[in-house]
Design an enzyme around this catalytic site. Structure first.
Site, PDB file in Angstrom:
ATOM      1  N   ASP A  13     -14.359   3.447  -6.504  1.00 60.77           N
ATOM      2  CA  ASP A  13     -14.605   2.647  -7.704  1.00 60.77           C
ATOM      3  C   ASP A  13     -16.067   2.655  -8.119  1.00 60.77           C
ATOM      4  OD1 ASP A  13     -11.866   1.832  -7.643  1.00 60.77           O
ATOM      5  OD2 ASP A  13     -12.402   0.377  -6.104  1.00 60.77           O
ATOM      6  N   LYS A  16     -16.539   7.083 -11.156  1.00 65.23           N
ATOM      7  CA  LYS A  16     -16.455   8.547 -11.175  1.00 65.23           C
ATOM      8  C   LYS A  16     -15.897   9.076 -12.494  1.00 65.23           C
ATOM      9  CE  LYS A  16     -14.106   8.545  -7.301  1.00 65.23           C
ATOM     10  NZ  LYS A  16     -14.372   7.320  -6.554  1.00 65.23           N
ATOM     11  N   ASN A  38      -3.213   6.321  -6.054  1.00 71.18           N
ATOM     12  CA  ASN A  38      -3.979   5.178  -5.537  1.00 71.18           C
ATOM     13  C   ASN A  38      -5.355   5.136  -6.192  1.00 71.18           C
ATOM     14  OD1 ASN A  38      -4.636   7.564  -4.256  1.00 71.18           O
ATOM     15  ND2 ASN A  38      -5.064   6.648  -2.270  1.00 71.18           N
ATOM     16  N   ALA A  39      -5.753   6.236  -6.813  1.00 75.17           N
ATOM     17  CA  ALA A  39      -7.062   6.288  -7.480  1.00 75.17           C
ATOM     18  C   ALA A  39      -6.956   5.593  -8.827  1.00 75.17           C
ATOM     19  CB  ALA A  39      -7.476   7.739  -7.672  1.00 75.17           C
ATOM     20  N   GLY A  40      -8.087   5.230  -9.360  1.00 80.95           N
ATOM     21  CA  GLY A  40      -8.071   4.654 -10.701  1.00 80.95           C
ATOM     22  C   GLY A  40      -9.363   5.008 -11.391  1.00 80.95           C
ATOM     23  N   THR A  42     -11.354   4.682 -14.967  1.00 77.80           N
ATOM     24  CA  THR A  42     -11.364   4.190 -16.339  1.00 77.80           C
ATOM     25  C   THR A  42     -12.333   5.063 -17.109  1.00 77.80           C
ATOM     26  OG1 THR A  42     -11.066   1.975 -15.492  1.00 77.80           O
ATOM     27  CG2 THR A  42     -11.700   2.153 -17.791  1.00 77.80           C
ATOM     28  N   GLN A 223     -11.115   7.837  -4.510  1.00 76.90           N
ATOM     29  CA  GLN A 223     -11.619   6.910  -3.475  1.00 76.90           C
ATOM     30  C   GLN A 223     -13.106   7.175  -3.175  1.00 76.90           C
ATOM     31  OE1 GLN A 223      -8.407   8.642  -2.595  1.00 76.90           O
ATOM     32  NE2 GLN A 223      -7.644   7.086  -3.946  1.00 76.90           N
ATOM     33  N   THR A 299      -6.015   0.311 -10.439  1.00 74.33           N
ATOM     34  CA  THR A 299      -4.654   0.620 -10.009  1.00 74.33           C
ATOM     35  C   THR A 299      -3.854  -0.627  -9.651  1.00 74.33           C
ATOM     36  OG1 THR A 299      -5.327   2.784  -9.227  1.00 74.33           O
ATOM     37  CG2 THR A 299      -3.313   1.912  -8.278  1.00 74.33           C
ATOM     38  N   ARG A 304     -12.105  -6.948  -6.687  1.00 73.06           N
ATOM     39  CA  ARG A 304     -12.850  -6.180  -5.680  1.00 73.06           C
ATOM     40  C   ARG A 304     -13.819  -7.097  -4.951  1.00 73.06           C
ATOM     41  NH1 ARG A 304     -14.028  -1.681 -10.161  1.00 73.06           N
ATOM     42  NH2 ARG A 304     -12.005  -0.663 -10.095  1.00 73.06           N
ATOM     43  N   GLY A 412     -26.082   5.329 -14.963  1.00 72.81           N
ATOM     44  CA  GLY A 412     -25.181   4.655 -15.904  1.00 72.81           C
ATOM     45  C   GLY A 412     -25.781   3.304 -16.289  1.00 72.81           C
TER      46      GLY A 412
HETATM   47  P1  IMP Z   1      -4.006   3.622   0.293  1.00 75.97           P
HETATM   48  O1  IMP Z   1      -4.895   4.711  -0.189  1.00 75.97           O
HETATM   49  O2  IMP Z   1      -3.099   3.060  -0.766  1.00 75.97           O
HETATM   50  O3  IMP Z   1      -3.263   3.991   1.555  1.00 75.97           O
HETATM   51  O4  IMP Z   1      -4.945   2.378   0.738  1.00 75.97           O
HETATM   52  C1  IMP Z   1      -5.832   2.454   1.847  1.00 75.97           C
HETATM   53  C2  IMP Z   1      -7.155   1.754   1.530  1.00 75.97           C
HETATM   54  O5  IMP Z   1      -7.872   2.478   0.552  1.00 75.97           O
HETATM   55  C3  IMP Z   1      -7.003   0.339   0.975  1.00 75.97           C
HETATM   56  O6  IMP Z   1      -8.089  -0.455   1.428  1.00 75.97           O
HETATM   57  C4  IMP Z   1      -7.118   0.536  -0.524  1.00 75.97           C
HETATM   58  O7  IMP Z   1      -7.550  -0.632  -1.201  1.00 75.97           O
HETATM   59  C5  IMP Z   1      -8.179   1.628  -0.566  1.00 75.97           C
HETATM   60  N1  IMP Z   1      -8.128   2.439  -1.776  1.00 75.97           N
HETATM   61  C6  IMP Z   1      -7.220   3.382  -2.097  1.00 75.97           C
HETATM   62  N2  IMP Z   1      -7.520   3.929  -3.290  1.00 75.97           N
HETATM   63  C7  IMP Z   1      -8.644   3.348  -3.711  1.00 75.97           C
HETATM   64  C8  IMP Z   1      -9.479   3.535  -4.864  1.00 75.97           C
HETATM   65  O8  IMP Z   1      -9.254   4.381  -5.738  1.00 75.97           O
HETATM   66  N3  IMP Z   1     -10.567   2.725  -4.942  1.00 75.97           N
HETATM   67  C9  IMP Z   1     -10.875   1.832  -3.973  1.00 75.97           C
HETATM   68  N4  IMP Z   1     -10.142   1.627  -2.900  1.00 75.97           N
HETATM   69  C10 IMP Z   1      -9.036   2.380  -2.753  1.00 75.97           C
END
Ligand code: IMP
Length: 428
Positions: A13, A16, A38-40, A42, A223, A299, A304, A412
């Site tokens: 976060d 990127k 799992n990524a996000g 914006t 991540q 996501t 946070r 930024g």
């Molecule tokens: P998972 O990737 O869903 O298995 O989650 C494992 C850990 O990585 C957790 O603490 C999530 O909150 C964190 N996590 C996964 N994707 C992100 C992301 O894009 N940003 C920040 N934390 C993430």
């Protein structure tokens, strides 16, 4: 011309999406090499805001080919819905390339992710619940389902049957959940085959040819470094390698082909989910960073955790990734503090340590040692050059650069695409 890796230098976060998109105009290919939805990211383009989870953010740049590499885990329903959402807003997504070797997140992976977290109780990781860990576990256990399996019904059926033989026992007997119907999963997956077929190819061949042809290829990490399964705060990590080496395995290019590794570094620190976080603030300052910085997960929508900048972590990211540059993001969020604490070392059981403790207990007990840098109160969002920044903001950037071990090449100063100061091109 260069092949660049762009990755998170903290716990993800870091902003990127903005960095990738800034480069998008001059980049020919943007590649995701690990993680999944799992990524996000914006990305703000003009007055439009896009939240992307699985697609590379380069998809918003018309000249750029977005690639989902073999190291990514793909939820086909999410992929198709993200593509539809962009198409409805007039974004052309036809150039997308998808590796046939990428693994698929199926409904049983998502189910297992959720029930495992529930089962762990207070030892839970705080995953995003998107099935990421179980899908990578199946990949390593050699019982995963790959994108290419969608195009061979008999193989798909055998693989799903074999995977569910075991998993249904676990779901029913250990977690007391209903078992999953293999037939239903196969039917659902087959329903995606035609819709995805046009995107699937040997992405490693395409990318290596592109580098041979002098194209600019950008590998975009999801991540961040401290969430890396090998180099992060294990077990409070994701299940892939967001560090620079992950770009090689997750996209099928050799390390000799990578020319720059850019770490995205937030001017303070955030983390989502459980796990150690030495500079975390549980007071008004933490709340202020969260509010001003808009620190809510793209996501999951979770708040946070927020804290001051941690130079020990930044130095570690420089080391394990071989960073050549930093892109420092969200400097504007720090406007208004009279003095800004920066963690320069830890105190661990009475000892001062300046490198990340490799022993997990030491890291859990690490207390931040702060230096205080003078703050600024002027609005910096309109700054277009380093000289436009107030002296103390300049000093903050230079101090971070000095402590972190790589030059800051971009800053930024606001969420918009144009609100970035570039000090050095990433494409030299
Ligand atoms: P998972 O990737 O869903 O298995 O989650 C494992 C850990 O990585 C957790 O603490 C999530 O909150 C964190 N996590 C996964 N994707 C992100 C992301 O894009 N940003 C920040 N934390 C993430």
């Amino acid at each position: 011309m260069p092949a660049l890796v762009l990755l998170g230098a903290q716990w993800g976060d870091e902003g990127k999406g903005k960095a990738t998109d800034l480069l998008g105009g001059s980049v020919d290919y943007v590649v995701r090499f690990q993680g999944g939805n799992n990524a996000g990211h914006t990305v703000v383009v003009g007055d439009q805001k896009y939240a992307l989870h699985l697609l590379p953010s380069g998809i918003l740049s018309p000249g750029c080919t977005p690639v989902i590499g073999n190291g990514v885990v793909v939820d086909p329903a999410v992929l198709l819905s993200e593509l539809r959402g962009l198409n409805e807003r007039g974004v052309d997504t036809s150039k997308l390339l998808l590796s046939g070797n990428a693994h698929l997140i199926t409904p049983y992976h998502t189910e297992i992710d959720k029930v495992t977290e529930r089962f762990l109780g207070k030892r839970r990781i705080g995953t995003t619940g998107r099935g990421i860990g179980p899908t990578y576990a199946d990949k390593i256990n050699r019982v995963g389902i790959r994108v290419q399996d969608l195009f061979d019904e008999s193989i798909l059926r055998q693989k799903v049957d074999a995977a569910l033989d075991f998993k249904n026992q676990v779901l029913a007997k250990l977690y007391n959940r209903r078992s999953v119907s293999a037939e239903q999963v196969v039917e659902e997956l087959l329903g995606y085959a035609d819709q995805l077929a046009g995107y699937v190819c040997d992405t490693t061949l395409v990318l290596n040819d592109a580098i041979d042809d002098g194209k600019v290829v950008l590998f975009e990490g999801g991540q961040g470094t401290l969430l890396d399964v090998d180099h992060g705060t294990y077990p409070f990590v994701t299940s892939s390698n967001p560090t620079a080496g992950g770009a090689c395995t997750g996209a099928g290019v050799g390390p000799t082909r990578i020319s720059r590794v850019i770490g995205i570094l937030k001017a303070y620190t955030t983390r989502v989910g459980a796990g150690p976080f030495p500079t975390e603030l549980l007071d008004e300052d933490g709340e202020k960073l969260r509010t001003i910085g808009g620190e809510k997960g793209v996501t999951t929508g979770r708040d946070r955790r927020c804290g001051w900048f941690d130079a020990v972590i930044a130095r570690y990211a420089t080391r394990v990734n071989g960073l050549t540059d930093f892109f420092l993001t969200k400097l504007d969020v720090l406007t208004g503090w009279e003095r800004i604490p920066v963690c320069v070392a830890y105190e661990v059981e009475g000892r001062r340590v300046t490198e990340l403790p490799y022993n997990q207990s030491d890291f859990h007990h690490a207390k931040p040692v702060y230096e205080y840098l003078p703050g600024w109160s002027e609005d910096i969002t309109k700054a277009t050059s380093f000289a436009d920044l107030p002296k103390n903001a300049q000093g903050y950037v230079r101090a971070l650069e000095e402590m972190s071990g790589a030059p800051v090449s971009a800053i930024g100063v606001g969420p918009g695409r144009d609100e970035t100061i570039q000090l050095r091109s990433f494409l030299d």
